[in-house]
Enzyme design. Structure first.
Site, PDB file in Angstrom:
ATOM      1  N   ASP A   1     -14.762 -11.438  -4.677  1.00 58.02           N
ATOM      2  CA  ASP A   1     -13.374 -11.013  -4.406  1.00 58.02           C
ATOM      3  C   ASP A   1     -13.092 -11.013  -2.913  1.00 58.02           C
ATOM      4  O   ASP A   1     -12.028 -11.433  -2.464  1.00 58.02           O
ATOM      5  CB  ASP A   1     -13.165  -9.569  -4.910  1.00 58.02           C
ATOM      6  CG  ASP A   1     -12.724  -9.540  -6.363  1.00 58.02           C
ATOM      7  OD1 ASP A   1     -12.223 -10.560  -6.860  1.00 58.02           O
ATOM      8  OD2 ASP A   1     -12.896  -8.479  -6.998  1.00 58.02           O
TER       9      ASP A   1
ATOM     10  N   LYS B   1     -17.565  -2.186 -11.932  1.00 58.45           N
ATOM     11  CA  LYS B   1     -17.945  -2.814 -10.658  1.00 58.45           C
ATOM     12  C   LYS B   1     -18.942  -1.969  -9.857  1.00 58.45           C
ATOM     13  O   LYS B   1     -19.812  -2.505  -9.190  1.00 58.45           O
ATOM     14  CB  LYS B   1     -16.698  -3.077  -9.806  1.00 58.45           C
ATOM     15  CG  LYS B   1     -15.850  -4.208 -10.345  1.00 58.45           C
ATOM     16  CD  LYS B   1     -14.709  -4.531  -9.400  1.00 58.45           C
ATOM     17  CE  LYS B   1     -14.014  -5.795  -9.869  1.00 58.45           C
ATOM     18  NZ  LYS B   1     -13.024  -6.294  -8.950  1.00 58.45           N
TER      19      LYS B   1
HETATM   20  P1  NAP Z   1      -6.061  -0.154  -9.217  1.00 60.39           P
HETATM   21  O1  NAP Z   1      -7.438   0.061  -8.716  1.00 60.39           O
HETATM   22  O2  NAP Z   1      -5.618   0.504 -10.457  1.00 60.39           O
HETATM   23  O3  NAP Z   1      -5.047   0.273  -8.036  1.00 60.39           O
HETATM   24  C1  NAP Z   1      -3.668   0.238  -8.246  1.00 60.39           C
HETATM   25  C2  NAP Z   1      -2.959   0.473  -6.908  1.00 60.39           C
HETATM   26  O4  NAP Z   1      -1.564   0.307  -7.137  1.00 60.39           O
HETATM   27  C3  NAP Z   1      -3.164   1.895  -6.354  1.00 60.39           C
HETATM   28  O5  NAP Z   1      -3.155   1.834  -4.958  1.00 60.39           O
HETATM   29  C4  NAP Z   1      -1.928   2.607  -6.904  1.00 60.39           C
HETATM   30  O6  NAP Z   1      -1.555   3.726  -6.142  1.00 60.39           O
HETATM   31  C5  NAP Z   1      -0.884   1.530  -6.742  1.00 60.39           C
HETATM   32  N1  NAP Z   1       0.252   1.717  -7.619  1.00 60.39           N
HETATM   33  C6  NAP Z   1       0.284   1.620  -8.967  1.00 60.39           C
HETATM   34  N2  NAP Z   1       1.535   1.851  -9.425  1.00 60.39           N
HETATM   35  C7  NAP Z   1       2.303   2.106  -8.330  1.00 60.39           C
HETATM   36  C8  NAP Z   1       3.679   2.416  -8.152  1.00 60.39           C
HETATM   37  N3  NAP Z   1       4.525   2.488  -9.189  1.00 60.39           N
HETATM   38  N4  NAP Z   1       4.127   2.590  -6.895  1.00 60.39           N
HETATM   39  C9  NAP Z   1       3.297   2.502  -5.839  1.00 60.39           C
HETATM   40  N5  NAP Z   1       1.984   2.227  -5.936  1.00 60.39           N
HETATM   41  C10 NAP Z   1       1.499   2.020  -7.179  1.00 60.39           C
HETATM   42  O7  NAP Z   1      -5.774  -1.710  -9.441  1.00 60.39           O
HETATM   43  P2  NAP Z   1      -6.412  -2.951  -8.640  1.00 60.39           P
HETATM   44  O8  NAP Z   1      -7.594  -3.448  -9.360  1.00 60.39           O
HETATM   45  O9  NAP Z   1      -6.546  -2.586  -7.210  1.00 60.39           O
HETATM   46  O10 NAP Z   1      -5.279  -4.045  -8.857  1.00 60.39           O
HETATM   47  C11 NAP Z   1      -4.019  -3.943  -8.204  1.00 60.39           C
HETATM   48  C12 NAP Z   1      -3.249  -5.248  -8.352  1.00 60.39           C
HETATM   49  O11 NAP Z   1      -3.975  -6.314  -7.742  1.00 60.39           O
HETATM   50  C13 NAP Z   1      -3.030  -5.665  -9.805  1.00 60.39           C
HETATM   51  O12 NAP Z   1      -1.777  -6.250  -9.929  1.00 60.39           O
HETATM   52  C14 NAP Z   1      -4.109  -6.718 -10.037  1.00 60.39           C
HETATM   53  O13 NAP Z   1      -3.744  -7.660 -11.029  1.00 60.39           O
HETATM   54  C15 NAP Z   1      -4.156  -7.369  -8.679  1.00 60.39           C
HETATM   55  N6  NAP Z   1      -5.471  -7.997  -8.425  1.00 60.39           N
HETATM   56  C16 NAP Z   1      -5.490  -9.321  -8.206  1.00 60.39           C
HETATM   57  C17 NAP Z   1      -6.681  -9.953  -7.979  1.00 60.39           C
HETATM   58  C18 NAP Z   1      -6.691 -11.430  -7.760  1.00 60.39           C
HETATM   59  O14 NAP Z   1      -7.735 -12.068  -7.905  1.00 60.39           O
HETATM   60  N7  NAP Z   1      -5.566 -12.000  -7.410  1.00 60.39           N
HETATM   61  C19 NAP Z   1      -7.875  -9.235  -7.928  1.00 60.39           C
HETATM   62  C20 NAP Z   1      -7.822  -7.851  -8.143  1.00 60.39           C
HETATM   63  C21 NAP Z   1      -6.597  -7.255  -8.384  1.00 60.39           C
HETATM   64  P3  NAP Z   1      -2.165   5.184  -6.455  1.00 60.39           P
HETATM   65  O15 NAP Z   1      -3.498   5.225  -5.767  1.00 60.39           O
HETATM   66  O16 NAP Z   1      -1.163   6.116  -5.861  1.00 60.39           O
HETATM   67  O17 NAP Z   1      -2.251   5.302  -7.939  1.00 60.39           O
END
Ligand code: NAP
Length: 498
Positions: A325, A289
């Site tokens: 997004d 991205k």
């Molecule tokens: P990412 O960049 O990998 O970020 C993951 C986030 O989750 C970080 O803040 C991480 O914290 C936190 N996290 C992971 N495991 C955790 C745990 N066990 N306890 C507490 N915090 C935890 O991922 P992302 O792209 O932002 O995606 C995150 C979620 O949003 C996913 O489920 C994804 O499918 C969803 N999403 C949905 C859409 C949609 O269109 N609906 C779009 C994008 C993303 P740390 O910083 O401490 O690691």
């Protein structure tokens, strides 16, 4: 028009014939892989005869030796005998390796010779030369199957088809996940056929797509020279739902377009290469991205500020980057706030959990639009960094239970399949009248959303966000109104099938 050929790797003639009869009419041909038959000379001989007598569509008989990636371990003499025999029994084609074609000699007239070259290591530079060699030794169909190490290795393969397939029936494909687009695009570039597997995990080569997916998702039989290209650029890409949703949308509005999964390691080389072939739009996701932004001719103001995009539209050779997004997340959130009577947002406190990619999109979208924005994350330093960028406050997840937000947005992956029993928010935070938005869309109703609903909150789901951002991409690429209902339907179906 390229034929769709299912490669059957059954153990016997009976199983082969039964699998063949179960195939729909969109499967034009079947490859019978004799080397997968139980290796007993008499069984193979009798089996070959049974298959040739009872086939219900054209067949290719292949008896691939181990040295060329097959399973045949017997003598070369009896292997080539089996091909001559297949021809005598009326097989439509036999597949013979480039280095065995002279030993095979003459076969019965009426049976075509597919002369094949395989390279399981890489995509060599001399594809043209190999093709010329296959034609020179008498190929009725020249076949080249090579390993794609990078997605751009599909380009010389497709360009070979573009140059040669009109003059000589040619099969050219790139194996492996990186090579997968070549299997679908074979139809655009004039290949004689493309191979598909009977089902997932039952292929005869790495990267083969199940025939149902070739036809139902990618609409293989409708792809032609004018089909325009779209796709998702990601790494990994295998589990992306984007091909399902966007191909269904193209089909619904009757567009001659196909959307593919591109496993990309170097976005600049990918863009330069595929842009030569009517690439019109891309979805961009992890980890590209940010890296895509400087490769654009133009980006919108928000994308420039965030330094991250999820959409590329290519018009008249120019690349336009944007981020759907953000707009889609805001729409879902504002719609929930409207239902809850919480508009305008300027008077509200929003607690945003998470500081990854999803949080970043929402934080940039909300910055300056809400009364107070608090970003809470497991790794507090990441929350602090994002908060500083957008002018918000930051804290750790342990402080969440002491806050009283009007809107709670989860963008952590907590609660996502398969860990569906987890929740990122203690139930004490959930109060009637609040809005709770969960970015997680698998499952569609997370534990957080279920508990929020039970506590009297208004909810918005990641599913709405996912459909919204995809619909906005479709509209940015095509200028048409997105068939949202159809898009939602196929994603729901895919999520419920696990
Ligand atoms: P990412 O960049 O990998 O970020 C993951 C986030 O989750 C970080 O803040 C991480 O914290 C936190 N996290 C992971 N495991 C955790 C745990 N066990 N306890 C507490 N915090 C935890 O991922 P992302 O792209 O932002 O995606 C995150 C979620 O949003 C996913 O489920 C994804 O499918 C969803 N999403 C949905 C859409 C949609 O269109 N609906 C779009 C994008 C993303 P740390 O910083 O401490 O690691």
């Amino acid at each position: 028009m390229a034929k769709l050929c299912v490669s059957l790797t059954e153990k016997s003639a009976a199983e082969t014939l039964s699998a063949m009869r179960g195939l729909p009419a969109c499967v034009d041909m079947v490859e019978v892989r004799l080397d997968y038959f139980r290796q007993n000379t008499r069984t193979v001989r009798a089996g070959l005869e049974e298959v040739c007598r009872n086939k219900d569509r054209p067949i290719i008989v292949t008896n691939r030796p181990c040295r060329e990636g097959g399973r045949y371990r017997g003598s070369e003499r009896s292997r080539l005998d089996s091909l001559r025999r297949a021809a005598a029994l009326g097989a439509d084609y036999v597949d013979v390796e480039l280095d065995s074609v002279s030993a095979l000699g003459e076969i019965s007239p009426g049976t075509g010779k597919i002369v094949s070259y395989h390279n399981f290591e890489c995509t060599p530079a001399d594809l043209e030369e190999i093709h010329r060699h296959a034609v020179a030794v008498g190929a009725d169909v020249a076949k080249i199957a090579v390993r794609a190490q990078r997605v751009v290795d599909t380009l010389p393969v497709l360009e070979l088809l573009e140059r040669r397939a009109a003059a000589v029936p040619t099969i050219a494909l790139a194996m492996g996940e990186e090579g997968m687009p070549s299997r679908v695009l074979a139809a655009k570039f004039g290949a004689f056929l493309s191979y598909a597997s009977l089902a997932a995990g039952r292929g005869s080569a790495d990267g083969q797509v199940p025939y149902r997916e070739m036809e139902e998702t990618y609409r293989f039989s409708r792809i032609g020279p004018n089909t325009t290209l779209y796709g998702v650029v990601a790494n990994p890409v295998a589990h992306s739902m984007s091909p399902t949703i966007h191909n269904a949308a193209f089909a619904e509005v009757g567009l001659d377009a196909v959307y593919l999964p591109f496993k990309v390691s170097r976005p600049a080389a990918f863009l330069d290469g595929y842009q030569r072939h009517e690439l019109k739009g891309l979805s961009v996701t992890i980890p590209h991205k940010e890296a895509m932004v400087p490769l654009m001719d133009e980006v919108d103001e928000l994308t420039a500020r965030m330094g991250a995009l999820n959409t590329v539209a290519i018009r008249d050779g120019r690349r336009y980057g944007s981020n759907t997004d953000v707009g889609a997340a805001l729409s879902a959130l504002e719609e929930a706030a409207r239902r809850a009577g919480l508009l305008p947002l300027q008077r509200r406190t929003v607690l945003l959990e998470g500081a990854g990619g999803a949080a970043r999109a929402i934080a940039y979208g909300l910055a300056g639009r809400v009364g107070r924005l608090i970003i809470a994350n497991r790794t507090v330093s990441r929350a602090e960094k994002l908060a500083e960028e957008v002018g918000a406050e930051a804290c750790g997840l342990d402080e969440v239970s002491s806050l009283r937000p009007d809107l709670l947005v989860n963008t952590t992956s907590v609660g996502m399949y398969p860990r569906v029993d987890e929740t990122p928010a203690p139930s004490s935070v959930l109060r009637p009248g609040m809005v709770v938005f969960d970015a997680v869309y698998n499952p569609m109703e997370t534990r957080l959303l279920r508990e929020a609903r039970e506590a009297g909150c208004t909810t918005a789901s990641g599913f709405e966000w996912f459909i919204g951002q995809a619909a906005a991409q479709f509209e940015a690429w095509t200028g048409l109104s997105a068939p949202r209902e159809r898009m939602a339907e196929v994603v729901k179906k895919r999520l419920s099938s696990g």
